[in-house]
Design a protein around this motif. Sequence first.
Motif, PDB file in Angstrom:
ATOM      1  N   TRP A   8       0.830  -1.208   0.000  1.00  0.00           N
ATOM      2  CA  TRP A   8       0.000   0.000   0.000  1.00  0.00           C
ATOM      3  C   TRP A   8       0.862   1.254   0.000  1.00  0.00           C
ATOM      4  O   TRP A   8       0.586   2.202  -0.731  1.00  0.00           O
ATOM      5  CB  TRP A   8      -0.927   0.031   1.214  1.00  0.00           C
ATOM      6  CG  TRP A   8      -1.943  -1.059   1.255  1.00  0.00           C
ATOM      7  CD1 TRP A   8      -2.465  -1.757   0.204  1.00  0.00           C
ATOM      8  CD2 TRP A   8      -2.548  -1.587   2.422  1.00  0.00           C
ATOM      9  NE1 TRP A   8      -3.367  -2.686   0.660  1.00  0.00           N
ATOM     10  CE2 TRP A   8      -3.439  -2.608   2.006  1.00  0.00           C
ATOM     11  CE3 TRP A   8      -2.444  -1.302   3.772  1.00  0.00           C
ATOM     12  CZ2 TRP A   8      -4.213  -3.334   2.905  1.00  0.00           C
ATOM     13  CZ3 TRP A   8      -3.215  -2.026   4.669  1.00  0.00           C
ATOM     14  CH2 TRP A   8      -4.084  -3.025   4.235  1.00  0.00           C
ATOM     15  N   HIS A  12       1.093   4.213  -2.825  1.00  0.00           N
ATOM     16  CA  HIS A  12       0.890   5.631  -2.499  1.00  0.00           C
ATOM     17  C   HIS A  12       2.057   6.482  -3.010  1.00  0.00           C
ATOM     18  O   HIS A  12       1.847   7.521  -3.648  1.00  0.00           O
ATOM     19  CB  HIS A  12       0.726   5.773  -0.975  1.00  0.00           C
ATOM     20  CG  HIS A  12       0.441   7.147  -0.490  1.00  0.00           C
ATOM     21  ND1 HIS A  12      -0.670   7.875  -0.849  1.00  0.00           N
ATOM     22  CD2 HIS A  12       1.145   7.948   0.369  1.00  0.00           C
ATOM     23  CE1 HIS A  12      -0.657   9.047  -0.235  1.00  0.00           C
ATOM     24  NE2 HIS A  12       0.438   9.117   0.493  1.00  0.00           N
ATOM     25  N   ASP A  53      -0.407  13.383   5.389  1.00  0.00           N
ATOM     26  CA  ASP A  53       0.592  12.308   5.441  1.00  0.00           C
ATOM     27  C   ASP A  53       1.459  12.487   6.689  1.00  0.00           C
ATOM     28  O   ASP A  53       1.750  11.523   7.397  1.00  0.00           O
ATOM     29  CB  ASP A  53       1.471  12.302   4.189  1.00  0.00           C
ATOM     30  CG  ASP A  53       0.856  11.564   3.012  1.00  0.00           C
ATOM     31  OD1 ASP A  53      -0.339  11.203   3.069  1.00  0.00           O
ATOM     32  OD2 ASP A  53       1.584  11.359   2.018  1.00  0.00           O
ATOM     33  N   VAL A 134      -3.463   5.994   2.290  1.00  0.00           N
ATOM     34  CA  VAL A 134      -3.493   5.698   0.859  1.00  0.00           C
ATOM     35  C   VAL A 134      -4.819   6.160   0.250  1.00  0.00           C
ATOM     36  O   VAL A 134      -4.835   6.815  -0.797  1.00  0.00           O
ATOM     37  CB  VAL A 134      -3.266   4.192   0.611  1.00  0.00           C
ATOM     38  CG1 VAL A 134      -3.399   3.854  -0.864  1.00  0.00           C
ATOM     39  CG2 VAL A 134      -1.896   3.769   1.134  1.00  0.00           C
ATOM     40  N   GLY A 137      -4.937   9.963  -0.044  1.00  0.00           N
ATOM     41  CA  GLY A 137      -4.128  10.431  -1.170  1.00  0.00           C
ATOM     42  C   GLY A 137      -4.808  10.179  -2.500  1.00  0.00           C
ATOM     43  O   GLY A 137      -4.796  11.034  -3.397  1.00  0.00           O
ATOM     44  N   THR A 138      -5.422   9.007  -2.641  1.00  0.00           N
ATOM     45  CA  THR A 138      -6.108   8.663  -3.883  1.00  0.00           C
ATOM     46  C   THR A 138      -7.249   9.644  -4.152  1.00  0.00           C
ATOM     47  O   THR A 138      -7.409  10.139  -5.272  1.00  0.00           O
ATOM     48  CB  THR A 138      -6.653   7.217  -3.815  1.00  0.00           C
ATOM     49  OG1 THR A 138      -5.545   6.331  -3.668  1.00  0.00           O
ATOM     50  CG2 THR A 138      -7.430   6.851  -5.059  1.00  0.00           C
TER      51      THR A 138
END
Length: 174
Positions: A8, A12, A53, A134, A137-138
């Motif tokens: 994962w 990312h 993050d 993740v 961020g997506t």
Amino acid sequence: MQRPADQWLNYHVWANDQLFSHLEQLPEEVFHAEVTSVFPSVAQALGHIYLFDQLYLSVLEGVPNEDIFPKMPIWSEETKGKSLGEVRQLFAGVADRFRDLLRRTSDPDQAMTIHHPKYGSLDTRFSEILQHVVNHGTYHRGNVTAMLRQQGYAGVPTDYLFFLLERQAGTPSP
């Protein structure tokens, strides 16, 4: 065999790198151009991803909230007014810290409890928080794609499937 949590994180980092590489091919002004969207600019959308993050990395490191919350304005400021290359370097630093943390984490599925001052406590797992990083961020890379299209530019495919296809073809990932 690679642990799912490592996969994962690699996805990312790969997806962010794909986006940065694409942005580097566009005119410089695209990065800071004002648009009417979820964020006022691509730069600010990436600043948001960077901030969170950093926040969730600190959570996974076990840093207490009273030490995390005062750092949030600092992390937010770190990307403001920076060039695309400078922001990319900031992302690379966070990616290195995530990788180091995962190397030191023997059980990514270990239970943990996180505390939020407004929403209370959550019994979860290290891997679930990483998966949230993740997903977050997506979601926001999708915002960037929409913002690029508003400016007349195509986005770049960063779907997990493309990451898997690239790995299968033997192209090195982060």
